[in-house]
Design an enzyme around this catalytic site. Structure first.
Site, PDB file in Angstrom:
ATOM      1  N   GLU A 131       0.821  -1.213   0.000  1.00 23.24           N
ATOM      2  CA  GLU A 131       0.000   0.000   0.000  1.00 23.24           C
ATOM      3  C   GLU A 131       0.854   1.261   0.000  1.00 23.24           C
ATOM      4  O   GLU A 131       0.525   2.261  -0.651  1.00 23.24           O
ATOM      5  CB  GLU A 131      -0.929   0.005   1.219  1.00 23.24           C
ATOM      6  CG  GLU A 131      -1.897   1.173   1.274  1.00 23.24           C
ATOM      7  CD  GLU A 131      -2.930   1.126   0.157  1.00 23.24           C
ATOM      8  OE1 GLU A 131      -2.887   2.016  -0.712  1.00 23.24           O
ATOM      9  OE2 GLU A 131      -3.757   0.206   0.155  1.00 23.24           O
ATOM     10  N   GLY A 136       1.476   7.299  -0.679  1.00 19.22           N
ATOM     11  CA  GLY A 136       1.680   7.463   0.760  1.00 19.22           C
ATOM     12  C   GLY A 136       0.568   6.902   1.614  1.00 19.22           C
ATOM     13  O   GLY A 136       0.248   5.723   1.557  1.00 19.22           O
ATOM     14  N   GLY A 189      11.941  20.959   2.046  1.00 15.80           N
ATOM     15  CA  GLY A 189      12.131  19.520   2.197  1.00 15.80           C
ATOM     16  C   GLY A 189      11.227  18.680   1.327  1.00 15.80           C
ATOM     17  O   GLY A 189      11.233  17.447   1.440  1.00 15.80           O
ATOM     18  N   LYS A 207       4.698   4.468 -10.112  1.00 16.26           N
ATOM     19  CA  LYS A 207       3.393   4.317  -9.463  1.00 16.26           C
ATOM     20  C   LYS A 207       2.299   4.019 -10.487  1.00 16.26           C
ATOM     21  O   LYS A 207       1.386   3.228 -10.230  1.00 16.26           O
ATOM     22  CB  LYS A 207       3.069   5.588  -8.672  1.00 16.26           C
ATOM     23  CG  LYS A 207       4.043   5.848  -7.530  1.00 16.26           C
ATOM     24  CD  LYS A 207       3.860   7.233  -6.936  1.00 16.26           C
ATOM     25  CE  LYS A 207       4.866   7.485  -5.824  1.00 16.26           C
ATOM     26  NZ  LYS A 207       4.793   8.868  -5.289  1.00 16.26           N
ATOM     27  N   GLY A 306       6.177  11.447   2.964  1.00 15.73           N
ATOM     28  CA  GLY A 306       6.549  11.819   4.329  1.00 15.73           C
ATOM     29  C   GLY A 306       6.619  10.598   5.222  1.00 15.73           C
ATOM     30  O   GLY A 306       5.988   9.567   4.963  1.00 15.73           O
TER      31      GLY A 306
END
Length: 434
Positions: A131, A136, A189, A207, A306
């Protein structure tokens, strides 16, 4: 009833995502045990730099020998967050050979070798869950693989890279140029020191390959995905998009042909109407728009990258795999029964927005229109104006086409470049989502 013997987990990699996985496994240990039906225990952490301080992780768990960790005989599940092709591929295969199920966040590996990894998992009766490899924290792979298993998905269109969406959003909302927006993304970032994988579309293409395979029950390799980056998108493109009531996004678009006999997978920047749900996706967020035959249109939205969001997806898979382990079953594996061919980009039917610098004299528009007609491309709208930079004897001509095969559109552009009256092709952008 709670099983007392813990399920043991090997963590392969302990960077931003891996350290967050370890933290949540520790702090939420009781909740995870209650949801699974047995305790889960972090039994070892394989890293490359053992001297690095990793807060909250027992130093006794750290090892540089990932293979030995997997072969020691008591590991139930391996979590692979190393990334890249090797050694991840070999380690995942080793895990299956030693009776260990795998949770992975490795989009590049799955896009390149997903079929082989699924075959290895199936051969050894183990799970492969991933997943976290796409979008994310957004629940997307499992809903498409399981919740929509009884439906027919015809199209998937989405923003699957947060870095590029942040850059394009800043260009749209502030008028910044590409480099300025990239610099801001890097400072915050969102972008790596080398942003190539993001801005050139490689990350999104990986993806897209994974999602296309799931959506269409066929094998789609990374090399099957048409890819264009977004480094050439300019402020002028956004100005043109706004005049059309559009914005610009880097999109992954996966489609089943109208006759159902082939599929396409592509990643490229495109203009989309402001009325489309994807147009309002801001900052570094991801969103995926799924069109299914019975369910209709579904939208999945959330943070696409993240440490914490990705760890959330990893741990969701961990819970599912551990439950399967206790029940002595495996979850869904690869579904590739349709064996549909992947068509080339030239066969995709789409629209173009083309900006030309042309000689400012009579007959130019007729010559341009004739070139489109000769290639079987119908023109929707034309806008001509003097050059904004004041260059004399030149004009800017913007043409928006009707839908046509991409090969015909591309051929038209090449023919336009050869006209004496066309000084240059300033930009080419596909128009989607209408």
């Amino acid at each position: 009833m709670m099983r007392t013997r813990p399920l043991k987990v090997a963590l392969l990699g302990c960077g931003v995502v891996g350290s967050e996985v370890a933290r949540i496994m520790t702090t939420h240990a009781d909740d995870l045990a209650a949801r699974i039906g047995a305790p889960v225990e972090l039994a070892g952490v394989a890293v490359r730099r053992p001297s690095k301080v990793r807060e909250g992780i027992d130093p006794a768990l750290i090892t540089t020998d990932a293979t030995a960790l997997l072969k020691r005989g008591d590991i139930d599940v391996a979590i692979e967050v190393i990334g890249g092709i090797e050694p991840a591929r070999t380690l995942i295969t080793t895990a299956f050979e030693n009776g260990i199920s795998v949770v992975s966040a490795n989009k590049a590996l799955l896009a390149q070798d997903g079929a082989a990894l699924h075959a290895a998992a199936d051969a050894h009766g183990r799970d492969l869950y991933y997943e976290a490899a796409v979008a994310g924290a957004i629940p997307l792979v499992r809903p498409m693989r399981e919740s929509l298993a009884g439906d027919k998905i015809n199209r998937v269109m989405g923003i699957v890279n947060g870095t590029t969406n942040f850059i394009l959003d800043k260009m749209d909302s502030t008028g910044a140029g590409y480099q300025e927006a990239l610099d801001e993304a890097t400072a915050l970032g969102y972008a790596e020191a080398d942003p190539t994988a993001d801005v050139e579309g490689y990350d999104a293409a990986a993806k897209a390959a994974i999602l296309a395979g799931i959506a269409f029950h066929t094998r789609v390799h990374l090399d099957d995905v048409y890819r264009e980056g977004m480094t050439e998108v300019s402020a002028a493109d956004f100005a043109s998009a706004k005049r059309m009531g559009c914005t610009i996004k880097l999109l992954a678009i996966l489609e089943r042909a109208a006759d159902g006999q082939s599929v396409t997978a592509r990643v490229h920047p495109a203009m989309i109407p402001l009325s489309h749900p994807l147009a309002s996706v801001r900052e570094a967020y991801n969103a995926v728009f799924v069109e299914a035959e019975a369910a209709g249109r579904l939208m999945f939205y959330g943070p696409g990258a993240g440490g914490s969001p990705t760890a959330s997806a990893v741990l969701g898979d961990l819970v599912a795999v551990c439950r399967n382990k206790l029940a002595e079953v495996t979850g869904p594996g690869e579904s590739a029964y349709t064996r549909l061919p992947v068509s080339t980009m030239g066969e995709v039917v789409t629209r173009y927005h083309i900006s030309l610098d042309v000689a400012d004299k009579p007959g130019v528009l007729a010559q341009v229109a004739t070139t489109f007609a000769e290639h079987g491309v119908s023109i929707d709208t034309v806008r001509q104006q003097g050059r904004p930079d004041g260059v004399g004897n030149e004009a800017s001509l913007v043409v928006v086409t009707h839908r046509a095969p991409d090969a015909a559109l591309s051929g038209t552009v090449e023919a336009l470049r050869k006209l004496d009256t066309v000084r240059g092709v300033a930009s080419i952008m596909r128009v989607e989502g209408e």
